[in-house]
Design a protein around this motif. Structure first.
Motif, mmCIF file in Angstrom:
data_model
loop_
_atom_site.group_PDB
_atom_site.id
_atom_site.type_symbol
_atom_site.label_atom_id
_atom_site.label_comp_id
_atom_site.label_asym_id
_atom_site.label_seq_id
_atom_site.Cartn_x
_atom_site.Cartn_y
_atom_site.Cartn_z
ATOM 1 N N TRP A 9 -0.114 -5.010 1.092
ATOM 2 C CA TRP A 9 0.024 -4.130 2.257
ATOM 3 C C TRP A 9 1.020 -4.645 3.290
ATOM 4 O O TRP A 9 1.735 -3.841 3.891
ATOM 5 C CB TRP A 9 -1.337 -3.817 2.895
ATOM 6 N N PRO A 10 1.143 -5.968 3.532
ATOM 7 C CA PRO A 10 2.158 -6.381 4.522
ATOM 8 C C PRO A 10 3.585 -5.986 4.101
ATOM 9 O O PRO A 10 4.391 -5.590 4.941
ATOM 10 C CB PRO A 10 2.006 -7.901 4.585
ATOM 11 N N LEU A 15 8.301 -2.435 4.726
ATOM 12 C CA LEU A 15 9.189 -1.407 4.167
ATOM 13 C C LEU A 15 9.081 -0.100 4.936
ATOM 14 O O LEU A 15 10.079 0.595 5.153
ATOM 15 C CB LEU A 15 8.874 -1.170 2.695
ATOM 16 N N GLY A 16 7.867 0.252 5.339
ATOM 17 C CA GLY A 16 7.677 1.457 6.132
ATOM 18 C C GLY A 16 8.407 1.387 7.460
ATOM 19 O O GLY A 16 9.066 2.345 7.882
ATOM 20 N N ALA A 17 8.302 0.238 8.118
ATOM 21 C CA ALA A 17 8.997 0.053 9.403
ATOM 22 C C ALA A 17 10.512 0.116 9.214
ATOM 23 O O ALA A 17 11.217 0.741 10.023
ATOM 24 C CB ALA A 17 8.588 -1.278 10.028
ATOM 25 N N ALA A 18 11.005 -0.492 8.143
ATOM 26 C CA ALA A 18 12.445 -0.444 7.872
ATOM 27 C C ALA A 18 12.899 0.987 7.598
ATOM 28 O O ALA A 18 13.969 1.414 8.053
ATOM 29 C CB ALA A 18 12.787 -1.341 6.684
ATOM 30 N N THR A 38 17.148 1.595 1.801
ATOM 31 C CA THR A 38 15.713 1.327 1.667
ATOM 32 C C THR A 38 15.145 1.851 0.352
ATOM 33 O O THR A 38 14.146 1.331 -0.127
ATOM 34 C CB THR A 38 14.912 1.939 2.833
ATOM 35 N N LEU A 39 15.786 2.854 -0.239
ATOM 36 C CA LEU A 39 15.246 3.459 -1.465
ATOM 37 C C LEU A 39 15.093 2.477 -2.626
ATOM 38 O O LEU A 39 14.049 2.470 -3.291
ATOM 39 C CB LEU A 39 16.079 4.669 -1.876
ATOM 40 N N PRO A 40 16.077 1.612 -2.914
ATOM 41 C CA PRO A 40 15.874 0.648 -4.004
ATOM 42 C C PRO A 40 14.731 -0.334 -3.734
ATOM 43 O O PRO A 40 14.048 -0.766 -4.664
ATOM 44 C CB PRO A 40 17.207 -0.097 -4.101
ATOM 45 N N PHE A 41 14.504 -0.663 -2.470
ATOM 46 C CA PHE A 41 13.396 -1.557 -2.149
ATOM 47 C C PHE A 41 12.049 -0.879 -2.392
ATOM 48 O O PHE A 41 11.114 -1.499 -2.869
ATOM 49 C CB PHE A 41 13.513 -2.062 -0.703
ATOM 50 N N TRP A 42 11.957 0.408 -2.044
ATOM 51 C CA TRP A 42 10.736 1.161 -2.334
ATOM 52 C C TRP A 42 10.514 1.259 -3.840
ATOM 53 O O TRP A 42 9.394 1.091 -4.319
ATOM 54 C CB TRP A 42 10.789 2.565 -1.725
ATOM 55 N N LYS A 43 11.581 1.521 -4.566
ATOM 56 C CA LYS A 43 11.482 1.627 -6.028
ATOM 57 C C LYS A 43 10.985 0.315 -6.627
ATOM 58 O O LYS A 43 10.066 0.304 -7.448
ATOM 59 C CB LYS A 43 12.850 2.006 -6.597
ATOM 60 N N ALA A 44 11.577 -0.800 -6.202
ATOM 61 C CA ALA A 44 11.172 -2.102 -6.728
ATOM 62 C C ALA A 44 9.732 -2.429 -6.364
ATOM 63 O O ALA A 44 8.973 -2.946 -7.193
ATOM 64 C CB ALA A 44 12.108 -3.192 -6.209
ATOM 65 N N THR A 45 9.337 -2.102 -5.141
ATOM 66 C CA THR A 45 7.982 -2.421 -4.698
ATOM 67 C C THR A 45 6.938 -1.558 -5.392
ATOM 68 O O THR A 45 5.962 -2.071 -5.940
ATOM 69 C CB THR A 45 7.860 -2.261 -3.170
#
Length: 169
Positions: A9-10, A15-18, A38-45
């Protein structure tokens, strides 16, 4: 899946804040470049980190449900780890197959992602093969089950399916 999400969750908050900051920047300046970053970071996460660990633990559970000696399965969650713990009796073979089921399923998905769909997600799944090494829980369970199988071939075994000595009393 929820337990895996709760463990990271952290990272999701960060990622949400970014993403909110990037969306604000887009709204103010008209430049959507930060949102695209930010999209690739969401995908990876989500697909890589959370998806691979959800598959890993789900494969353990799916295999354990097929074992007749297992009476219940408990989800154990700490700050850095999510794992399942069966209650009941497993043969050494069942314990070994259960240990391999989680990392093995991820490695299979990783190879298929590498070969067909998305090579950027493949490493997240392929890295689960490391969990079969003895310092990790699946690796330790695999070693214990192999020891138990070896000892159970001897007459008058005093070792249970997990490789631990039985109490003689």
């Amino acid at each position: 899946m929820v337990a895996v999400v709760l463990s990271v969750w952290p990272l999701l908050v960060l990622l949400g804040a970014a993403t909110i900051g990037a969306a604000w920047w887009w709204a103010v300046t008209g430049d959507h470049g930060l949102v695209l970053l930010t999209l690739p970071f969401w995908k990876a996460t989500v697909l890589g980190l959370i998806g691979s660990f959800a598959l890993h633990e789900s494969a353990h559970v799916a295999f354990l449900r097929r074992c007749p000696g297992v009476t219940s399965i408990t989800l154990e969650r700490t700050a850095l780890r999510v794992s399942v713990a069966p209650t009941g009796v497993l043969t050494p073979r069942q314990a070994a197959l259960t240990a391999v089921a989680g990392p093995g399923s991820c490695v299979l998905v990783g190879f298929s992602l590498w070969a067909t769909a998305d090579a950027t997600l493949a490493p997240w799944y392929l890295m689960h093969g490391v969990f079969l090494l003895p310092p990790f829980g699946d690796g330790m369970a695999l070693v214990r089950s192999m020891r138990a199988a070896h000892r159970s071939r001897r007459p008058s075994s005093d070792v249970d399916a997990t490789g631990r000595r039985r109490d003689p009393a």
